[in-house]
Design a protein around this motif. Sequence first.
Motif, PDB file in Angstrom:
ATOM      1  N   ARG A 113       2.664  40.890  78.067  1.00 56.04           N
ATOM      2  CA  ARG A 113       1.844  40.705  76.864  1.00 56.04           C
ATOM      3  C   ARG A 113       0.367  40.618  77.205  1.00 56.04           C
ATOM      4  NH1 ARG A 113       3.112  38.914  71.714  1.00 56.04           N
ATOM      5  NH2 ARG A 113       5.264  38.594  72.381  1.00 56.04           N
ATOM      6  N   ALA A 114       0.037  40.226  78.441  1.00 53.87           N
ATOM      7  CA  ALA A 114      -1.359  40.068  78.844  1.00 53.87           C
ATOM      8  C   ALA A 114      -2.134  41.378  78.789  1.00 53.87           C
ATOM      9  CB  ALA A 114      -1.425  39.484  80.258  1.00 53.87           C
ATOM     10  N   MET A 115      -1.469  42.511  78.638  1.00 52.59           N
ATOM     11  CA  MET A 115      -2.172  43.781  78.524  1.00 52.59           C
ATOM     12  C   MET A 115      -2.932  43.891  77.205  1.00 52.59           C
ATOM     13  SD  MET A 115       0.606  46.435  80.203  1.00 52.59           S
ATOM     14  CE  MET A 115      -0.490  47.829  79.931  1.00 52.59           C
ATOM     15  N   LEU A 116      -2.557  43.103  76.206  1.00 53.12           N
ATOM     16  CA  LEU A 116      -3.259  43.112  74.925  1.00 53.12           C
ATOM     17  C   LEU A 116      -4.571  42.337  75.041  1.00 53.12           C
ATOM     18  CD1 LEU A 116      -0.351  42.432  72.404  1.00 53.12           C
ATOM     19  CD2 LEU A 116      -1.302  44.636  73.109  1.00 53.12           C
ATOM     20  N   ARG A 117      -5.581  42.765  74.288  1.00 53.72           N
ATOM     21  CA  ARG A 117      -6.884  42.106  74.309  1.00 53.72           C
ATOM     22  C   ARG A 117      -7.259  41.480  72.965  1.00 53.72           C
ATOM     23  NH1 ARG A 117     -11.404  46.003  76.720  1.00 53.72           N
ATOM     24  NH2 ARG A 117     -12.572  44.066  76.486  1.00 53.72           N
ATOM     25  N   GLY A 118      -6.471  41.717  71.930  1.00 52.61           N
ATOM     26  CA  GLY A 118      -6.808  41.238  70.596  1.00 52.61           C
ATOM     27  C   GLY A 118      -6.867  39.722  70.503  1.00 52.61           C
ATOM     28  N   ALA A 119      -7.633  39.238  69.526  1.00 49.46           N
ATOM     29  CA  ALA A 119      -7.819  37.800  69.320  1.00 49.46           C
ATOM     30  C   ALA A 119      -6.697  37.251  68.449  1.00 49.46           C
ATOM     31  CB  ALA A 119      -9.185  37.538  68.685  1.00 49.46           C
ATOM     32  N   TYR A 120      -5.475  37.259  69.007  1.00 46.84           N
ATOM     33  CA  TYR A 120      -4.320  36.729  68.286  1.00 46.84           C
ATOM     34  C   TYR A 120      -4.240  35.226  68.577  1.00 46.84           C
ATOM     35  CZ  TYR A 120      -3.433  41.731  68.665  1.00 46.84           C
ATOM     36  OH  TYR A 120      -3.562  43.095  68.647  1.00 46.84           O
ATOM     37  N   GLY A 121      -4.980  34.446  67.790  1.00 52.24           N
ATOM     38  CA  GLY A 121      -5.082  33.015  68.028  1.00 52.24           C
ATOM     39  C   GLY A 121      -3.825  32.271  67.613  1.00 52.24           C
ATOM     40  N   GLU A 122      -3.930  30.957  67.553  1.00 49.06           N
ATOM     41  CA  GLU A 122      -2.760  30.125  67.275  1.00 49.06           C
ATOM     42  C   GLU A 122      -2.298  30.228  65.830  1.00 49.06           C
ATOM     43  OE1 GLU A 122      -1.876  26.472  69.437  1.00 49.06           O
ATOM     44  OE2 GLU A 122      -3.998  26.466  70.002  1.00 49.06           O
ATOM     45  N   GLU A 123      -3.080  30.852  64.962  1.00 53.44           N
ATOM     46  CA  GLU A 123      -2.570  31.168  63.634  1.00 53.44           C
ATOM     47  C   GLU A 123      -1.531  32.293  63.707  1.00 53.44           C
ATOM     48  OE1 GLU A 123      -6.561  33.372  63.924  1.00 53.44           O
ATOM     49  OE2 GLU A 123      -5.523  31.673  64.826  1.00 53.44           O
ATOM     50  N   PHE A 124      -1.499  33.015  64.826  1.00 57.17           N
ATOM     51  CA  PHE A 124      -0.487  34.038  65.081  1.00 57.17           C
ATOM     52  C   PHE A 124       0.604  33.518  66.019  1.00 57.17           C
ATOM     53  CE2 PHE A 124      -4.192  36.473  63.824  1.00 57.17           C
ATOM     54  CZ  PHE A 124      -3.665  37.503  63.055  1.00 57.17           C
ATOM     55  N   PHE A 125       0.181  32.975  67.185  1.00 60.91           N
ATOM     56  CA  PHE A 125       1.143  32.587  68.213  1.00 60.91           C
ATOM     57  C   PHE A 125       0.764  31.227  68.800  1.00 60.91           C
ATOM     58  CE2 PHE A 125       0.838  37.311  68.555  1.00 60.91           C
ATOM     59  CZ  PHE A 125       2.081  37.594  67.996  1.00 60.91           C
ATOM     60  N   ASP A 126       1.704  30.311  68.763  1.00 55.07           N
ATOM     61  CA  ASP A 126       1.528  29.007  69.386  1.00 55.07           C
ATOM     62  C   ASP A 126       1.482  29.156  70.907  1.00 55.07           C
ATOM     63  OD1 ASP A 126       1.824  25.918  69.238  1.00 55.07           O
ATOM     64  OD2 ASP A 126       3.438  26.533  70.600  1.00 55.07           O
ATOM     65  N   PHE A 276       7.819  29.739  53.920  1.00 57.54           N
ATOM     66  CA  PHE A 276       9.275  29.793  54.080  1.00 57.54           C
ATOM     67  C   PHE A 276       9.753  29.011  55.299  1.00 57.54           C
ATOM     68  CE2 PHE A 276       8.281  34.025  52.075  1.00 57.54           C
ATOM     69  CZ  PHE A 276       8.696  33.660  50.802  1.00 57.54           C
ATOM     70  N   TYR A 277       8.932  28.088  55.776  1.00 53.45           N
ATOM     71  CA  TYR A 277       9.300  27.342  56.987  1.00 53.45           C
ATOM     72  C   TYR A 277      10.563  26.519  56.764  1.00 53.45           C
ATOM     73  CZ  TYR A 277       8.743  24.778  61.342  1.00 53.45           C
ATOM     74  OH  TYR A 277       8.945  24.255  62.590  1.00 53.45           O
ATOM     75  N   GLY A 278      10.737  25.976  55.568  1.00 52.46           N
ATOM     76  CA  GLY A 278      11.928  25.176  55.290  1.00 52.46           C
ATOM     77  C   GLY A 278      13.223  25.962  55.392  1.00 52.46           C
ATOM     78  N   LEU A 279      13.162  27.288  55.186  1.00 51.80           N
ATOM     79  CA  LEU A 279      14.348  28.133  55.269  1.00 51.80           C
ATOM     80  C   LEU A 279      14.583  28.694  56.657  1.00 51.80           C
ATOM     81  CD1 LEU A 279      14.037  30.184  51.959  1.00 51.80           C
ATOM     82  CD2 LEU A 279      15.671  28.373  52.457  1.00 51.80           C
ATOM     83  N   TYR A 280      13.486  29.124  57.349  1.00 46.75           N
ATOM     84  CA  TYR A 280      13.650  29.875  58.593  1.00 46.75           C
ATOM     85  C   TYR A 280      13.013  29.212  59.807  1.00 46.75           C
ATOM     86  CZ  TYR A 280      14.786  33.377  55.093  1.00 46.75           C
ATOM     87  OH  TYR A 280      15.336  34.041  54.028  1.00 46.75           O
ATOM     88  N   GLY A 281      12.112  28.260  59.602  1.00 41.64           N
ATOM     89  CA  GLY A 281      11.541  27.506  60.702  1.00 41.64           C
ATOM     90  C   GLY A 281      10.861  28.368  61.751  1.00 41.64           C
ATOM     91  N   ASP A 282      11.042  27.969  63.029  1.00 41.41           N
ATOM     92  CA  ASP A 282      10.384  28.648  64.143  1.00 41.41           C
ATOM     93  C   ASP A 282      10.932  30.041  64.399  1.00 41.41           C
ATOM     94  OD1 ASP A 282       8.846  26.407  64.524  1.00 41.41           O
ATOM     95  OD2 ASP A 282      10.180  25.539  66.032  1.00 41.41           O
ATOM     96  N   GLU A 283      12.082  30.383  63.842  1.00 37.67           N
ATOM     97  CA  GLU A 283      12.607  31.735  64.015  1.00 37.67           C
ATOM     98  C   GLU A 283      11.707  32.771  63.350  1.00 37.67           C
ATOM     99  OE1 GLU A 283      17.029  32.466  64.049  1.00 37.67           O
ATOM    100  OE2 GLU A 283      16.966  30.633  62.843  1.00 37.67           O
ATOM    101  N   LEU A 284      11.107  32.392  62.233  1.00 35.08           N
ATOM    102  CA  LEU A 284      10.211  33.299  61.515  1.00 35.08           C
ATOM    103  C   LEU A 284       8.764  33.126  61.950  1.00 35.08           C
ATOM    104  CD1 LEU A 284       9.450  35.312  59.263  1.00 35.08           C
ATOM    105  CD2 LEU A 284       9.524  33.388  57.646  1.00 35.08           C
ATOM    106  N   TYR A 285       8.332  31.882  62.103  1.00 33.43           N
ATOM    107  CA  TYR A 285       6.916  31.605  62.341  1.00 33.43           C
ATOM    108  C   TYR A 285       6.676  31.260  63.809  1.00 33.43           C
ATOM    109  CZ  TYR A 285       6.678  31.404  57.270  1.00 33.43           C
ATOM    110  OH  TYR A 285       6.759  31.717  55.941  1.00 33.43           O
ATOM    111  N   ALA A 286       5.917  32.131  64.484  1.00 34.16           N
ATOM    112  CA  ALA A 286       5.558  31.903  65.879  1.00 34.16           C
ATOM    113  C   ALA A 286       4.245  31.135  66.006  1.00 34.16           C
ATOM    114  CB  ALA A 286       5.436  33.235  66.614  1.00 34.16           C
ATOM    115  N   CYS A 287       3.574  30.875  64.903  1.00 34.36           N
ATOM    116  CA  CYS A 287       2.256  30.254  64.927  1.00 34.36           C
ATOM    117  C   CYS A 287       2.352  28.761  65.206  1.00 34.36           C
ATOM    118  CB  CYS A 287       1.557  30.471  63.593  1.00 34.36           C
ATOM    119  SG  CYS A 287       2.378  29.666  62.192  1.00 34.36           S
ATOM    120  N   CYS A 288       1.209  28.161  65.487  1.00 37.17           N
ATOM    121  CA  CYS A 288       1.105  26.710  65.530  1.00 37.17           C
ATOM    122  C   CYS A 288       1.380  26.188  64.118  1.00 37.17           C
ATOM    123  CB  CYS A 288      -0.298  26.316  65.988  1.00 37.17           C
ATOM    124  SG  CYS A 288      -0.675  24.561  65.822  1.00 37.17           S
TER     125      CYS A 288
END
Length: 350
Positions: A113-126, A276-288
């Motif tokens: 994944r380190a090959m990517l340079r985009g600013a995918y912050g913690e709103e995208f990935f914890d 939809f966190y109550g339905l799918y939790g961390d399976e759907l949301y990778a963000c902080c």
Amino acid sequence: MFLRKILVTGALLFAALPAVRAQEWLVGARFQTYFDNREYASMGVDGSKTLFAARLTPEVGIRWGGGHNRLMAAVELLQEFGDGSKFLTEARPLFWYQYDAPRAVAAAGIFPRAMLRGAYGEEFFDRGWLFHHDRLQGVMGQYRSDRGFVEFAIDWEGMQGEGRRERFRILSGGEYEGRLLYGGYALSLLHFAKSSDPAPNEGIVDHLLVNPYGGIRFRAFFDFDIRLGLLQSMQRDRIAEAGWEAPTGGRLDLRISRWGFTLSEMLYAGESQTPFYGLYGDELYACCTFFGTREGFYSRSALSYARAFFDGTVDVRAGILFHCDGTGLGTQQVLQLTVRLQKIFGGRAK
């Protein structure tokens, strides 16, 4: 006839010798250990926990065509600390083709994944999610200039099979930097499906998140970085058929750096980005999950240190973070050590 085959084979091998000699063998390893202690007992969004693990990724490959082409193979060995049930927590393969030129980079297969340079912050990935999902399975392309870059990638997170549907994510990011001002964007489009069984809460969700941003960077004894961005999400649960959710928010980042130390403040104001966190939790949301605040406010203050040693082969990052989500206060301590080694055999190292 047999002699003719030998002669033809010998002629082909002789013709291929210049290309073989032009190839270079790459042997290396990447090591990373990650400690993340989260103390969020008084907060209303995320729970307290400690993540502590190490990952070793030995790799081997071949490079040719003036160093522009690579074919690599590796294995990712992950060990969660304190897991005494087995020798390795997980072992996962990587193998990919990579084209690397001054202006363009492309890869296909299973690659870091380190090959990517985009600013995918913690709103995208914890942070913790990123450590445990260090690979992309798919393709990526990237164009670079003296002032910025733009990239596109597809990560096939789950294939379709008996009892399950496919799951994939499209990522794109870019940035252009002027003398003082800069601007860019980051985008994620996730097609999330749990299973093909008609069971309750086994839905299909389309989740689009885009973050256009702009800011200013300058130096006045300290290095300053001030960034303002918009978080716009579009989400739909196809099973519920309740229509689209479109949470919106704004993010302000302030950073002051010197001698490897950084003092930063991040403010988020807006709607919950995880409806939809109550339905799918961390399976759907990778963000902080603090970006799912129900109070419409989230603040994170941090003091961190980052420095590379031994010609950039060893990288140390540490920090203490203070979180406020409108319901309570929490602290987080992070320590990450990364080692990258590579040796080139044959031809000329470039």
